[in-house]
Design an enzyme around this catalytic site. Structure first.
Site, PDB file in Angstrom:
ATOM      1  N   CYS A   4       0.828  -1.207   0.000  1.00  0.00           N
ATOM      2  CA  CYS A   4       0.000   0.000   0.000  1.00  0.00           C
ATOM      3  C   CYS A   4       0.865   1.261   0.000  1.00  0.00           C
ATOM      4  O   CYS A   4       2.041   1.206  -0.384  1.00  0.00           O
ATOM      5  CB  CYS A   4      -1.013   0.034   1.127  1.00  0.00           C
ATOM      6  SG  CYS A   4      -2.376   1.194   0.760  1.00  0.00           S
ATOM      7  N   ASP A  16      -3.607   1.518   9.869  1.00  0.00           N
ATOM      8  CA  ASP A  16      -4.798   2.360  10.030  1.00  0.00           C
ATOM      9  C   ASP A  16      -5.284   2.314  11.467  1.00  0.00           C
ATOM     10  O   ASP A  16      -5.918   3.255  11.939  1.00  0.00           O
ATOM     11  CB  ASP A  16      -5.898   1.897   9.069  1.00  0.00           C
ATOM     12  CG  ASP A  16      -5.507   2.202   7.625  1.00  0.00           C
ATOM     13  OD1 ASP A  16      -4.767   1.393   7.034  1.00  0.00           O
ATOM     14  OD2 ASP A  16      -5.891   3.275   7.127  1.00  0.00           O
TER      15      ASP A  16
HETATM   16  P1  RI2 Z   1      -0.143   6.493   6.506  1.00  0.00           P
HETATM   17  C1  RI2 Z   1      -3.955   3.660   4.135  1.00  0.00           C
HETATM   18  O1  RI2 Z   1      -5.327   3.459   3.963  1.00  0.00           O
HETATM   19  C2  RI2 Z   1      -3.171   2.388   3.968  1.00  0.00           C
HETATM   20  O2  RI2 Z   1      -3.820   1.262   4.542  1.00  0.00           O
HETATM   21  C3  RI2 Z   1      -1.912   2.744   4.688  1.00  0.00           C
HETATM   22  O3  RI2 Z   1      -1.111   1.629   5.009  1.00  0.00           O
HETATM   23  C4  RI2 Z   1      -2.486   3.423   5.932  1.00  0.00           C
HETATM   24  O4  RI2 Z   1      -3.612   4.176   5.427  1.00  0.00           O
HETATM   25  C5  RI2 Z   1      -1.565   4.299   6.706  1.00  0.00           C
HETATM   26  O5  RI2 Z   1      -1.121   5.365   5.914  1.00  0.00           O
HETATM   27  P2  RI2 Z   1      -6.169   4.082   2.702  1.00  0.00           P
HETATM   28  O6  RI2 Z   1      -6.588   5.479   3.145  1.00  0.00           O
HETATM   29  O7  RI2 Z   1      -0.891   7.211   7.590  1.00  0.00           O
HETATM   30  O8  RI2 Z   1      -5.325   4.045   1.475  1.00  0.00           O
HETATM   31  O9  RI2 Z   1       1.076   5.802   7.023  1.00  0.00           O
HETATM   32  O10 RI2 Z   1      -7.382   3.178   2.597  1.00  0.00           O
HETATM   33  O11 RI2 Z   1       0.136   7.378   5.324  1.00  0.00           O
END
Ligand code: RI2
Length: 323
Positions: free
Chosen positions: A127, A196
């Site tokens: 991700c 998350d």
């Molecule tokens: P940071 C994201 O969720 C991903 O799951 C990623 O690993 C997590 O948030 C943390 O992201 P999405 O919003 O706060 O893409 O480390 O569903 O940037």
């Protein structure tokens, strides 16, 4: 009046603003701007306006706990305010503090996380996590020779953002489909992902597919670390509350025009999964690295939720009446 807030809420829902940390900062910013725009002079009216805004933001996406934690921190600015001016100033100060400390946390984690990366390491990430990438980029900046494997991340393809960032940083990167993780895991020295939500038992809720990555890593004896600011830890899991896993529209996985031709097929699209603590070697926070089993300490010491609140809410017997 709720324009600023509804714009931010729409962007979070559509994932124009995404990533648990960015969502938290956007929410703090929206609450701050709303507080400055609300003309109310009566403290009760001001509080009601702020609560409406908070409710709108809380209803956007259910899983990233950084969102309710940011709302909680900012809304505490209303506590003990006798006038609307005091309340407004409290919200603005707390929002600005939250945004500043969040940015500082991301930088701090990059420093701590980079020290877990050795010269010559090949790293796998899944991700697009600002903090996980921060660790990788900092290691590269320190002159360590590293190589990265980044997954595609179906169905929203956040992997594309990741490879652009890594490419811009000049880091040698391999882009793979999610299902290729098992095939490359023996080339990997370290897995780094974001989070998350982190529950009281140290389980990590992160982008769908993370648990499969963790499973492959464990089987191949590859260490896995999670980069997560303390506001990604979920206080209410102390009370037995479960993290709700967001299930998004099936059309993200299969176009509607195809789905319509397949009446017996239901598309399932959970956005996150849960990796148990046993699969994770360390969680790197801005307060230092901890084994996942120490999640409770972070919740108690840095989010202010201790066993006392637990007792206040449910009595000494706990939520299920067990001693
Ligand atoms: P940071 C994201 O969720 C991903 O799951 C990623 O690993 C997590 O948030 C943390 O992201 P999405 O919003 O706060 O893409 O480390 O569903 O940037």
């Amino acid at each position: 009046m709720l324009m600023i807030v509804s714009e931010t809420a729409d962007k979070i829902k559509s994932m124009e603003i995404r990533g648990a940390g960015r969502i938290a900062r956007a929410v703090a910013e929206a609450l701050r701007d709303h507080a400055l725009a609300v003309p109310a002079r009566d403290p009760d009216v001001f509080r009601q306006e702020m609560e409406r805004a908070a409710a709108m933001l809380l209803a956007t996406r259910p899983t990233a706990v950084s969102l309710p934690n940011a709302v909680h921190v900012v809304m505490a600015g209303l506590d003990h305010a006798k006038t609307a001016e005091d309340a407004r100033a409290g919200v603005v100060r707390r929002a600005d503090d939250f945004i500043r400390s969040s940015q500082h946390a991301v930088e701090q984690i990059a420093q701590f996380g980079a020290s877990h990366i050795r010269d010559g390491d090949t790293i796998l990430t899944h991700c697009n996590s600002e903090v996980a990438l921060g660790c990788i980029i900092e290691a590269h900046r320190q002159g360590k020779e590293i190589e990265v494997f980044a997954t595609e991340v179906r169905p929203r393809n956040q992997g594309l953002i990741t490879i652009r960032t890594l490419n811009d940083a000049g880091i040698k990167t391999n882009f793979i489909v999610d299902s290729a993780v098992r095939s490359f895991i023996h080339d990997i020295d370290l897995v780094i992902v974001g989070a998350d939500a982190v529950t009281v038992n140290g389980a990590v809720v992160n982008k769908i597919g993370t648990a499969q990555v963790a499973h492959s890593a464990r089987e191949a004896r590859v260490n896995m670390i999670v980069a997560a600011e303390t506001y990604k830890f979920a206080p209410r899991t102390i009370l037995g509350e479960l993290i709700r896993i967001e299930e998004r529209a099936g059309s993200e996985v299969l176009p509607d025009e195809i789905a319509r031709t397949l009446p017996h097929v239901t598309v399932r699209n959970p956005a996150f999964d849960v990796t148990p603590a046993g699969y994770i070697d360390l969680i790197v926070t801005e307060k230092g690295a901890i084994p996942p089993q120490m999640a409770y300490v972070i919740i108690r010491d840095y989010l202010g939720w201790g066993i006392d609140e637990f007792h206040l809410a449910f009595g000494p017997a706990g939520p299920n009446g067990d001693e």
